[in-house]
Design a protein around this motif. Sequence first.
Motif, PDB file in Angstrom:
ATOM      1  N   ASP A  38     -97.351  60.194  12.654  1.00  0.00           N
ATOM      2  CA  ASP A  38     -97.581  60.188  14.107  1.00  0.00           C
ATOM      3  C   ASP A  38     -97.290  58.811  14.700  1.00  0.00           C
ATOM      4  OD1 ASP A  38     -98.402  62.709  15.318  1.00  0.00           O
ATOM      5  OD2 ASP A  38    -100.013  62.693  13.839  1.00  0.00           O
ATOM      6  N   HIS A  39     -97.714  57.760  13.998  1.00  0.00           N
ATOM      7  CA  HIS A  39     -97.421  56.410  14.473  1.00  0.00           C
ATOM      8  C   HIS A  39     -95.910  56.174  14.510  1.00  0.00           C
ATOM      9  CE1 HIS A  39    -101.273  54.426  15.050  1.00  0.00           C
ATOM     10  NE2 HIS A  39    -101.742  55.001  13.935  1.00  0.00           N
ATOM     11  N   THR A  42     -94.186  57.945  17.549  1.00  0.00           N
ATOM     12  CA  THR A  42     -94.393  57.343  18.872  1.00  0.00           C
ATOM     13  C   THR A  42     -93.355  56.269  19.188  1.00  0.00           C
ATOM     14  OG1 THR A  42     -95.958  55.763  17.902  1.00  0.00           O
ATOM     15  CG2 THR A  42     -96.861  57.807  18.835  1.00  0.00           C
ATOM     16  N   GLN A  43     -92.660  55.775  18.164  1.00  0.00           N
ATOM     17  CA  GLN A  43     -91.664  54.736  18.368  1.00  0.00           C
ATOM     18  C   GLN A  43     -90.307  55.295  18.787  1.00  0.00           C
ATOM     19  OE1 GLN A  43     -91.518  52.356  14.819  1.00  0.00           O
ATOM     20  NE2 GLN A  43     -93.739  51.950  14.834  1.00  0.00           N
ATOM     21  N   ALA A  57    -106.459  62.544  24.314  1.00  0.00           N
ATOM     22  CA  ALA A  57    -107.382  62.013  23.310  1.00  0.00           C
ATOM     23  C   ALA A  57    -108.695  62.797  23.277  1.00  0.00           C
ATOM     24  CB  ALA A  57    -107.644  60.536  23.587  1.00  0.00           C
ATOM     25  N   SER A 127    -108.880  58.133  13.829  1.00  0.00           N
ATOM     26  CA  SER A 127    -107.654  57.440  14.243  1.00  0.00           C
ATOM     27  C   SER A 127    -107.337  57.656  15.730  1.00  0.00           C
ATOM     28  CB  SER A 127    -106.468  57.914  13.406  1.00  0.00           C
ATOM     29  OG  SER A 127    -106.155  59.274  13.691  1.00  0.00           O
ATOM     30  N   THR A 129    -107.545  57.143  19.552  1.00  0.00           N
ATOM     31  CA  THR A 129    -107.986  56.088  20.484  1.00  0.00           C
ATOM     32  C   THR A 129    -107.579  56.467  21.906  1.00  0.00           C
ATOM     33  OG1 THR A 129    -105.926  54.869  20.124  1.00  0.00           O
ATOM     34  CG2 THR A 129    -107.813  54.265  18.746  1.00  0.00           C
ATOM     35  N   SER A 130    -108.403  56.041  22.873  1.00  0.00           N
ATOM     36  CA  SER A 130    -108.149  56.411  24.272  1.00  0.00           C
ATOM     37  C   SER A 130    -108.037  55.198  25.185  1.00  0.00           C
ATOM     38  CB  SER A 130    -109.268  57.337  24.774  1.00  0.00           C
ATOM     39  OG  SER A 130    -110.535  56.719  24.631  1.00  0.00           O
ATOM     40  N   ASN A 134    -103.678  50.899  24.589  1.00  0.00           N
ATOM     41  CA  ASN A 134    -103.296  51.257  23.224  1.00  0.00           C
ATOM     42  C   ASN A 134    -103.789  52.665  22.885  1.00  0.00           C
ATOM     43  OD1 ASN A 134    -102.193  50.963  20.679  1.00  0.00           O
ATOM     44  ND2 ASN A 134    -104.012  49.925  19.849  1.00  0.00           N
ATOM     45  N   PHE A 136    -103.710  56.419  21.526  1.00  0.00           N
ATOM     46  CA  PHE A 136    -102.982  57.078  20.429  1.00  0.00           C
ATOM     47  C   PHE A 136    -103.606  58.437  20.149  1.00  0.00           C
ATOM     48  CE2 PHE A 136    -102.675  57.937  15.798  1.00  0.00           C
ATOM     49  CZ  PHE A 136    -101.306  58.199  15.745  1.00  0.00           C
ATOM     50  N   PRO A 138    -102.854  61.559  17.563  1.00  0.00           N
ATOM     51  CA  PRO A 138    -102.034  62.043  16.447  1.00  0.00           C
ATOM     52  C   PRO A 138    -101.786  63.552  16.560  1.00  0.00           C
ATOM     53  CG  PRO A 138    -104.280  61.731  15.703  1.00  0.00           C
ATOM     54  CD  PRO A 138    -104.235  61.263  17.147  1.00  0.00           C
TER      55      PRO A 138
END
Length: 439
Positions: A38-39, A42-43, A57, A127, A129-130, A134, A136, A138
Amino acid sequence: MKTYWLNRWETIRNSFWFVPAMLLVIAVGLARIAVTLDHQLTQFPFAFPDIGFTGGAEGARSVLSTIAGSMVTVAGVAFSITIVALTLASSQFGPRLLRNFMRDPGNQYVLGTFIATFIYCLLVLSSVTSNHDNAFVPRLAVNISLLLALLNVGVLIFFIHHVATSIQADHVVNGVYEELNQHIAQFFPDELGAHPARDQTTGQPLTGLFHRIVPANHEGYLQAVDRASLRRLSEQLDCQIALSHRAGSFVIKGSSLAVVLSDTELDESLDSELQSCFIIGKLRTPEQDPEFAIHQLVEVAVRALSPGINDPFTAMTCIDRLSAVLCTLTGRAFHPVSWYRDDGRLQLVEQPLDYSGMLNASFDQIRQHSQTDVAVSIRLLEGLSRIASHCRTAEQQEAVLRQADMIVQTRRESLSEAEDIADVEQRYQALKDELRQLG
């Protein structure tokens, strides 16, 4: 050393924690891989396709928390059902049959799947985050959790069906019978007469000026004997070793495990090396004990004949399975009790295991607990007749006839109805006619 690790593996297989632990490790790895992917996604500039979970989130936290909480609840229900099934099996079939239920891969994988899904959801949840800078979510990992939830619904349905099937008497008997067949193929792989006859007697002269008794360092059941190591030590020490017990026997601390005879006096420090060739535990295990599964079938039959259960049909099913196994054994060669070096010198002598002992282990207790049950007595004689038709040696025929004689003798004394005695006598005569035809 190989015998030791096989014994450890048998212990692990019978445990209820090994498979769930392995699935838990897989869940941790899957969560780590999914979040990492997932990380990486995102790129990339392209948008993730709108398939499955598409929320933010807070939605991801809600989905993962719901699935995790549900899995804990379902795992608790599954564990409760398992305990009830084990309690029922213990009371109806005997406590030693619990081993078969605990090592059942179906129960282990079901419990492991629920726990693994719970751990996976917790790790993915951590993992999410809201933060505006930043944030994220997944999405791939959340979609995998949804798939796991659907999988667990199917696993729960399977589990309910599996438990309902596994506690049925015929299913239990058939499971023990299949395990017994596997043991027979393992312990007696050779056909009778397929190889040159080897010495089967324990009457070989054990010579030596000095003899040393190898004591047991603690009490328990002899689970396994490392024959290869004992033969290697025999060659190194130039001695002969006579075993005092077979695998499955109960030994007392300080009692003799083996007697070592040598022309030279042996050092006491060798006791620990010799003792390491004998694995003693709290329970009997089937790895080197061919009578283990036979005793399980006998226990089911004896419990079925008890006044509290009174289920002669299950007992007759056990008799049918035991007679089938004994028919197979009539054509198998029993392993030698005397082992020799390449130069022909005797090096190791074991306690004998013969066909008569296997037959007695199968039918003695059932015969003793069914003295007043005509149907079971008739089924015993019919089973012996089937075995008689497969007998190949005089020893086998004598063992079958001896067992039949004891059955008929006790029934003549315990039965009062003339027709019942006549039915028993008819089967007994058919068995003797079968043996007479074999010569």
